[in-house]
Design a protein around this motif. Sequence first.
Motif, short mmCIF file in Angstrom:
data_model
loop_
_atom_site.label_atom_id
_atom_site.label_comp_id
_atom_site.label_asym_id
_atom_site.label_seq_id
_atom_site.Cartn_x
_atom_site.Cartn_y
_atom_site.Cartn_z
N TRP A 23 -3.45 -4.28 -5.35
CA TRP A 23 -3.23 -5.15 -4.19
C TRP A 23 -2.72 -6.52 -4.65
O TRP A 23 -1.72 -7.03 -4.15
N PHE A 83 0.40 -9.38 5.14
CA PHE A 83 -0.43 -10.43 4.57
C PHE A 83 0.45 -11.56 4.07
O PHE A 83 0.13 -12.73 4.20
N TRP A 101 10.98 -6.78 -4.95
CA TRP A 101 10.77 -5.48 -4.29
C TRP A 101 10.80 -4.33 -5.26
O TRP A 101 10.14 -3.33 -5.07
N ILE A 126 0.91 -3.34 5.01
CA ILE A 126 -0.20 -4.29 5.13
C ILE A 126 0.01 -5.49 4.21
O ILE A 126 -0.15 -6.64 4.62
N VAL A 127 0.39 -5.20 2.96
CA VAL A 127 0.56 -6.33 2.04
C VAL A 127 1.70 -7.23 2.49
O VAL A 127 1.62 -8.45 2.41
N TRP A 128 2.73 -6.60 3.00
CA TRP A 128 3.87 -7.39 3.50
C TRP A 128 3.41 -8.31 4.62
O TRP A 128 3.75 -9.49 4.70
N LEU A 180 5.38 -9.60 -4.06
CA LEU A 180 6.03 -9.94 -2.80
C LEU A 180 6.25 -11.44 -2.67
O LEU A 180 7.27 -11.86 -2.13
N LEU A 183 -0.01 0.79 2.93
CA LEU A 183 -0.36 -0.30 2.02
C LEU A 183 0.79 -1.29 1.93
O LEU A 183 0.60 -2.51 2.02
N THR A 184 2.01 -0.76 1.79
CA THR A 184 3.17 -1.64 1.70
C THR A 184 3.24 -2.54 2.94
O THR A 184 3.41 -3.75 2.84
N ILE A 212 0.83 -6.28 -6.00
CA ILE A 212 1.85 -6.16 -4.96
C ILE A 212 2.02 -7.49 -4.25
O ILE A 212 3.14 -7.95 -3.98
N LEU A 222 3.99 1.26 -6.42
CA LEU A 222 3.58 2.28 -5.45
C LEU A 222 3.90 3.68 -5.97
O LEU A 222 3.08 4.60 -5.86
#
Lengths: 397, 100, 503
Positions: A312, C184, A324, C180-182, A319, C177-178, A315, A331
Amino acid sequence: MLLLTQFVALPLFLYARAYFAAGSAYFWPLAGFLLAGLNALFLSADLFNLYVTLELLGLAAVGLVAAGGGAQQVAAALRYLFATLVGSGIYLLGVALIHGAYGTVSIEMLTPLVHVDAPRAVWFAAGLMLIGLMLKTALFPFHYWLPPAHGGAPAPVSALLSALVVKASFYLILRLWLGPFAALTTAAAWLPAIMGSAAILWGSWRAIRALRLKELVAYSTVAQLGYLFLIFPLLGADQLALQAGGMQVVAHGLAKAAMFAAAGVVIQVTGRDAVADVAGIASRLPVTLFAFGLAGITLMGLPPSGGFLAKWLLIDAALVRGRWELVTVILAGGLLAAVYVFRVLRQAFLPPPSGERRRVARRPVAMLEWTAFALAAASVLVGLRGMEIVRLLGAGA
Amino acid sequence: MSTGLVFACAGALLFAMGVAGVVLLEHLLRRILAFNLMGSGAFLVLVGLAQRFGIADPVPQAMVLTGIVVAVAATALALALARRLFALTGGYTLSEDGDD
Amino acid sequence: MTANEWLPLAVLGSSLAPGLIIFALPEKRIRQRTALNLFGALAKLALVATLLAGVAAGEEYAFRYAVLPGIDLAFKADALALLFVTLSAALWLLTTLYAIGYLEAAPHRSRFFGFFSLCVTATMGIAMAANLFTFFVFYELLTLATFPLVVHRGTPQAMRGGTIYLAYTLIGGTLLLTGIVWLFQLLGHGEFAHGGVLASLDGAPQWQLQAIFLLLIAGVGVKAAIVPLHGWLPQAMVAPAPVSALLHAVAVVKAGAFGVVRIVYEVYGVEFAAALDLLTPLAIVAAVTILWGSLRALFQDDLKKRLAFSTVSQVSYIILGVALLGPLGTIGGLAHLVHQGIMKITLFFCAGNYAETLGIHKISEMDGAGRRMPWTTLAFSIAALGMMGVPLTAGAISKAWLTDGAAAAGMDWAIWVLWTSSLLNAAYFLPILWRAWRKPLPAAWPDEQIPARGRRETAWLLLLPPLVSATAVLGAGIFADASWSPLAWAQLIAEREYPRMPR
C-alpha cells in the motif's frame, strides 16, 4: 533491524534445535558467527568495518549452506562463495577508491564531503560499491547464485539466509544511498528500479515454473527482493517509500522464514521435495499448511498482513510521483505471487496419490510446526501494528 | 605520475584480471587463485592511492592487513569446500545444472 | 472504551473467536464444535439486535484504530451496515444449523467450520467498514476465507472451480486496490460519508474520477458477478451446498453488491455520480446482467448451475436499484438485498436437500420429487415464486419498488428489463415446479441416501432451515408494511442517509 534479526532468529533457533535433532556439529557455531556478523554490520559506522562484517557474514552463510554435506549443497555453497567474494571484492575496491579520494572511510565524515561535482573516481567507486552489494543482495540479474544456495541448504539455514542475510546487504545499500552517496545517486535511481521490476517479474515467473518446493520459495525471495529496489526512485522528503521499504523488509523477513520453515516440515514429513508431492498435507499437516498460507498472504500483499501495508505504502509513494509503470509492476507482482503460492496450496488440498498414504515417513515434530506458525502469524499481525514500525523507522531515519 | 599511482593502476588491472578469472574460469582451484588475485589488486589500490603524495599512511596498511586475514580465511574455506566437492563428485568443476 | 465502540468489535469477534478456536479443536470434538458454532451465532444475533435497537433510536456506533499514519481501520454500524449485518447474522445461524446436518459424516469439519466462521467475520467487516481501506481489508479476507470452502471436497472439479474463483477475485481485488489508492491520492482519505465525499473535490479532472469509478466498480463487480465478470460463479458451484447457500445468498455476491452501494452513495454521492455521467452506464450494465443471467439460466440442466445464473441476474437488481436516480429505486434495491438473500438461500438449501437425500443434481431428475419430499419442495416453490415476483412474496415487493423507481427516474426501458426478466424467471422456474409436483415418481432415485421414515422426509437439520427461510420470504412479502420489515428498514435508510434527495 537489530530487533528484526533477533525476532526472526529466536524462533528459527528453536526450530533448528528440533530440526537437527540428530545433531549437526557445524550448525551452531556457524549460526552464532552469522548472527554476530549481522549485528556487527548493523552497528558499524565505517565502510571498511562494513567490509569485514560483510565477509564474516558471507563466510558463515557459505559454511551454513555447506553444512548439509551433500555434493549438491557443497556445489551450491561454492557458487555462493564465489558470488559473495566477488561482491565484497568489488565493494572493497570501491572502498579503496573512496579512501584514496577522501582519506577517510567513516560514513559520518564522508557524508558532507561527497558532492555532485565529485571526481570521476568517486562516482566510479560508488558504482562499484553498490554493484558489489547488489550482487550480494541477489538483485536481478545477479540473482543466479541464490536459488541453488537457498534451495539446497537445510531448511533453517535457508530461512536464515532468505530472511536476514540478503537483507543485510540491502540495508547497506540503503544506508549508503541515503548517506554518503545521496548527492550522486539521485540521477541513477531508475536503474535499481528497473532491475527490481525485472527481478519481480522474472523471479515470480521462475517460482511459478519451479518443480521443487524450496526452489519455489527461493525464487520468490528473488522476486520479493525486487520490491525493495523499487523504492529508490521514490525516496523523497515524505517518508513513504522508506516506510514501505522498512515494512517490506520486516514482513518479508518474517514471512519468508516461516515459509522455509514450513517447507522444511513438509519435506521432512513427506521425504520429498517436489511441489507435486505436497498433495494431501492439508489433512496431515494443517498447522504447517496454515503457516505456509499465512506467509503466502504476506508475500502476495493481501490484507491484513505486513506485506499489504508495504505494498500500500509503495503504491501510494509511486502514485505521489506519478510513476504508473511501477504501480503496474507492483500489482502484477502481487498477482504472480498469488499464482505460485496457490499452486502449492492447491496441491495441498488434493488427496494424496493412492499408496502414498502408507508411506507416511515421520510424524511432524510439534516444535517445528509451531515455530513456523508463530513466524507466519507474526508476519500477518505486523500488518495491524503498522504504527509502531513506522515510528521505529522514523526514529531510525 | 607518482609511484603510488602506478601501484594503484597495477592494482586495478590485477583486480580486473581477478574478476574475469573468477567469472570465466571453470576449474575451482583457478577460480580460487583468481579470487586471491582480485583481493591483492584491491589492496594494492588501497595502499597505492594512499601513498600518492609520498607520505605513508598507517590506516590503509592496517586495513590491508585485516583484509588479508579475511582473504586467507575465505580461501581456506573455499579450498575446504573444493576438496569436499572433489571427494564427493571427483571433479573440480561446478556442474551447470540448476543454473539458468 | 465505551459501549458504542466495543459493540461493533464484539459483532466481529462473535464469529472470529469461535472460528479460531474451532481450528484448534481436534476433528472428533463434535459436541464442543457445534456448541461453539451455535453459541457464536446466537451471541451475534443478540448483539446485532442490540445494535438495531440502538440505531433505530439514533445512536451511533463507531470504532477506529490507526494502522498507519493517515490510514485507519474504522468500523461504523449505521443503518445501511446493519441491514447487511442482520441479514448475514440471521442467515449464518440458519446455514450453520444446515451445515451441521449436511456435513454429518464428512471429513475435515474443523477446517470447514473454521473457515466458515472466518467468512462470516469478513462479511461483517465489509458491512461495517467505515472507509475504503477497511472495506478492502475485509474484502480480500473474504476471498481468502472462501477459497478453502470452495475446494473443500478436493476433487479435480473443485480445484478447477476454486482456481477460477481465485483468478477472478484476486484480479478484481487488484483493480479495487488500484482504485482505492488512487482515490486516497486525490482525496487524502477514503472515508464513507453520507451523500458522498468526492463532490467537495473540485480540482481533479473528470476523467480521473471516472477512471477510478470504473476501477472500483470493476473491483467489486467481480464479486457481485456483473456480466462480463460473472464467469467464476457457476464454476464455484462445486462447493458443498451450505457454501453455495452462503456464497450466493450472503457473503460473496452480496459483499460485491454492498460495495457498489457504498461506492455510489457514500464515496461518490448519487448526485455527483449522476453529474459525472456514471449512473446510466452502470444501469445499462446491470440491465444487461439481469437479462443475460436469466437467459443463461434457461439452458442449464444442472440445478445448482441454474440457480447460480439466476443469482447473477438477481444480484444486479440491487445494482440497478442503486443506479436509478431517486429514493424509490434505492429502497427497492436495498430491500432486494435482503429479499434476494432469503429467497436464494432457501433455494440452495433445497437443492442441497435434493442432492443429499435423493442424489438429484439435475433438473431432468426432479420428476416427482415433490411427492417424495413435500416440505422441501414447498419451500423451494415459495422461494421460486418469490424470485418471479409473484404477489404475497418478498420478491414482489422489491420488484414493485424497483419498477416505481425506474418510472420515477424516467428510465422506462428499465421497466421493460424488469418485466422481461420476470418472464424469464418464470420460464426457468416453473418447469422445475411442474416436474417436481406433477410428474409421476420415478422407479428409483439416482442415489437415495436418507430413507423416508414416516413423515420425516429427510434429516431434521436439513429440513428446518429452508422452512424457516421460506416462511421469512412470505413474511417479508405479506407484512411489508410492518415497522420491522426489511422494506421499512430500507425506507429508514433512504430517509436518513439521503435527506437531500428529491422525494
